[in-house]
Enzyme design. Structure first.
Site, PDB file in Angstrom:
ATOM      1  N   ASP A   1       0.839  -1.194   0.000  1.00  0.00           N
ATOM      2  CA  ASP A   1       0.000   0.000   0.000  1.00  0.00           C
ATOM      3  C   ASP A   1       0.877   1.249   0.000  1.00  0.00           C
ATOM      4  OD1 ASP A   1      -2.213  -1.586  -0.145  1.00  0.00           O
ATOM      5  OD2 ASP A   1      -3.047  -1.033   1.804  1.00  0.00           O
TER       6      ASP A   1
ATOM      7  N   TYR B   1      -1.878   5.117  -2.374  1.00  0.00           N
ATOM      8  CA  TYR B   1      -3.319   5.334  -2.207  1.00  0.00           C
ATOM      9  C   TYR B   1      -3.898   6.218  -3.308  1.00  0.00           C
ATOM     10  CZ  TYR B   1      -3.219   2.810   2.156  1.00  0.00           C
ATOM     11  OH  TYR B   1      -3.084   1.813   3.074  1.00  0.00           O
TER      12      TYR B   1
ATOM     13  N   HIS C   1     -10.455  -5.544   8.983  1.00  0.00           N
ATOM     14  CA  HIS C   1      -9.818  -6.600   8.178  1.00  0.00           C
ATOM     15  C   HIS C   1      -9.608  -7.887   8.964  1.00  0.00           C
ATOM     16  CE1 HIS C   1      -9.313  -3.541   5.191  1.00  0.00           C
ATOM     17  NE2 HIS C   1      -8.399  -2.890   5.860  1.00  0.00           N
TER      18      HIS C   1
ATOM     19  N   HIS D   1      -4.521  -0.601   9.815  1.00  0.00           N
ATOM     20  CA  HIS D   1      -3.860   0.677  10.073  1.00  0.00           C
ATOM     21  C   HIS D   1      -3.654   0.880  11.564  1.00  0.00           C
ATOM     22  CE1 HIS D   1      -5.720   1.899   5.983  1.00  0.00           C
ATOM     23  NE2 HIS D   1      -4.729   1.048   5.874  1.00  0.00           N
TER      24      HIS D   1
HETATM   25 FE   LIG Z   1      -4.163  -2.691   2.525  1.00  0.00          FE
END
Ligand SMILES: [Fe+2]
Length: 464
Positions: free
Chosen positions: A190, A193, A322, A351
């Site tokens: 990631d 973004y 998640h 996160h």
């Molecule tokens: Fe991710």
């Protein structure tokens, strides 16, 4: 939920910790609001016509004697040459390498010219200067090659995930850059973004490349693909997975006999690093499955004692965000990791920050009822470090009570430093972004699973 940048600096600072069923849930509470991406004009192109930009380097072979130099020229394909020489020498003795140049279209965006040049047969542990562009628009950078691979070669890695390009990302990145110890970056996916912007605005890939250049041009970042690299948008006709990422970021996957840049391995100093793709097929007999099955037995712990895996979606995560997304990959591969005594698994995606105990779930079968992780001296420590600070904000909703496998968890942004000392010991520190400071909030010694498989949890001194 977002607020203006003027009001988003409120932090509630309670830095005590509470213990519960598992390990420690830090009570440091970070503001829950996502910060905005920094305006694109914060990332100007370097001055000069067609000046090279977005410079980044990564290891270019399996052993650490090559480097892939990548950069973008916005307007013209040339110059596509890198000139390089030993820092203790001079320009008159320089070598040249020509890049392979590519570009891509993504909906209404057309990229600049993206160059990747591999420079080979470098000396170990040597500083090199390299130069891109020409005439008055020349830009000059440097890097130091790693020492020759060996079991007791000390080496220090940074670890960052889910960075993005917000004001919080900037804090994480600046804290990392200010730390003089780190020699290479383990990046767990990631990156930009860009896909959080309308039509996956690829200009945000460009701005991210400029944002991180002051580190990526000078030390290798070892890349892992995350879900924000997929850039799948069938509604605008974009159906090729990983299109911008794969054009922009080259890795040496062929050197480890991988058929895809999304999974590969490198050796660096005393570490053997395996990168996996959470968003590529990994079921039985898929290319990634077959590759990993062949790869793990190849690792010679007498040469590279530290076996480290990077992937994006964590296998152990006690956050409601998640939760269990990595479960199917864990089911496929966890028994291999335990068999081959993987030392550490770094993941991002969530996160927040979390470090597990050494646990496994491989004894479970459908009849024995052993459906919770158990302590396992051959298992890796799992670290979730998707806390770079991207536009989507903090994952501040942990499951309660803290599960027994979770050693430390905190809903903050930050980065980590992993110091491999020798074949038996490594020192690890996670640095939270606490206002404008990087504060060491979680630190521990790791003992090598092959050479020193003692219990870190119950050791009274680092050398126990
Ligand atoms: Fe991710």
């Amino acid at each position: 939920m977002r607020v203006s940048t003027g009001v988003c600096l409120l932090l509630l600072l309670q830095v005590t910790a509470v213990c519960c069923n598992g390990g420690v849930t830090s009570t440091y509470v970070r503001k829950p609001y996502a910060s905005l991406d920094m305006p694109i004009h914060h990332f100007p192109s370097p001055p000069g016509f067609n000046a090279p930009e977005q410079v980044h380097i990564t290891q270019g072979d399996h052993e650490g004697r090559s480097m892939i130099i990548s950069w973008v020229t916005p307007l013209h394909r040339s110059p596509n040459v890198v000139r390089y020489w030993e820092a203790k020498g001079n320009f008159n003795n320089h070598h040249k390498a020509h890049a392979k140049t590519t570009s891509y279209r993504y909906y209404n965006y057309t990229s600049g010219y993206i160059h990747h040049a591999t420079i080979r047969r470098l000396k170990h542990d040597t500083e090199y200067i390299y130069e891109l562009g020409k005439h008055k628009h020349t830009r000059r950078f440097s890097f130091t090659t790693p020492p020759k691979v060996g079991p007791d070669v000390p080496y220090t890695f940074g670890v960052i995930g889910d960075l993005g390009q917000t004001y919080d990302s900037n804090q994480t990145f600046e804290h990392y850059v200010a730390n003089p110890k780190s020699q290479a970056m383990l990046f767990v996916g990631d990156l930009s973004y860009a896909d959080d912007h309308p039509f996956h605005d690829s200009n945000r890939w460009d701005s991210w490349g400029r944002f991180v250049e002051k580190s990526t041009a000078y030390q290798p970042w070892i890349w892992t693909a995350g879900n924000h690299e997929l850039d799948l948008a069938p509604e605008i006709g974009e159906i090729t997975p990983f299109k911008p990422y794969l054009h922009r970021y080259n890795v040496p996957h062929k050197a480890s006999k991988s058929t895809s840049p999304l999974w590969y391995s490198i050796k660096r100093a005393s570490a053997y690093i395996i990168v996996l793709s959470s968003y590529s097929a990994y079921g039985k007999y898929t290319p990634q499955y077959n590759w990993l099955k062949e790869e793990l037995p190849k690792v010679n712990r007498a040469e590279t004692p530290w076996l480290i895996v990077l992937l994006h979606s964590p296998w152990y995560n006690s956050n409601n965000y998640h939760y269990m997304e990595g479960e199917s990959m864990r089911v496929m591969f966890e028994s291999w990791f335990v068999k081959h005594k993987v030392d550490l698994v770094f993941a991002g995606h969530v996160h927040s920050y979390e470090r597990s105990k050494r646990i496994s779930n491989v004894k479970y079968n459908i009849t024995n009822g052993l459906s919770t992780p158990v302590s396992d001296a051959s298992a890796p420590v799992y670290i979730t470090i998707g806390d770079g600070g991207n536009i989507e904000g903090i994952a501040d909703n942990f499951t309660e009570p803290q599960p027994s496998y979770s050693a430390f968890r905190e809903a903050s942004f930050g980065h980590a430093i992993l110091e491999l000392k020798n074949r038996t010991h490594a020192y690890y520190t996670w640095h939270r972004n606490q206002e404008n400071e990087a504060v060491a909030a979680d630190s521990t010694w790791f003992y090598n699973r092959y050479w020193y498989p003692h219990d870190e949890e119950h050791s009274s001194t680092p050398m126990d």
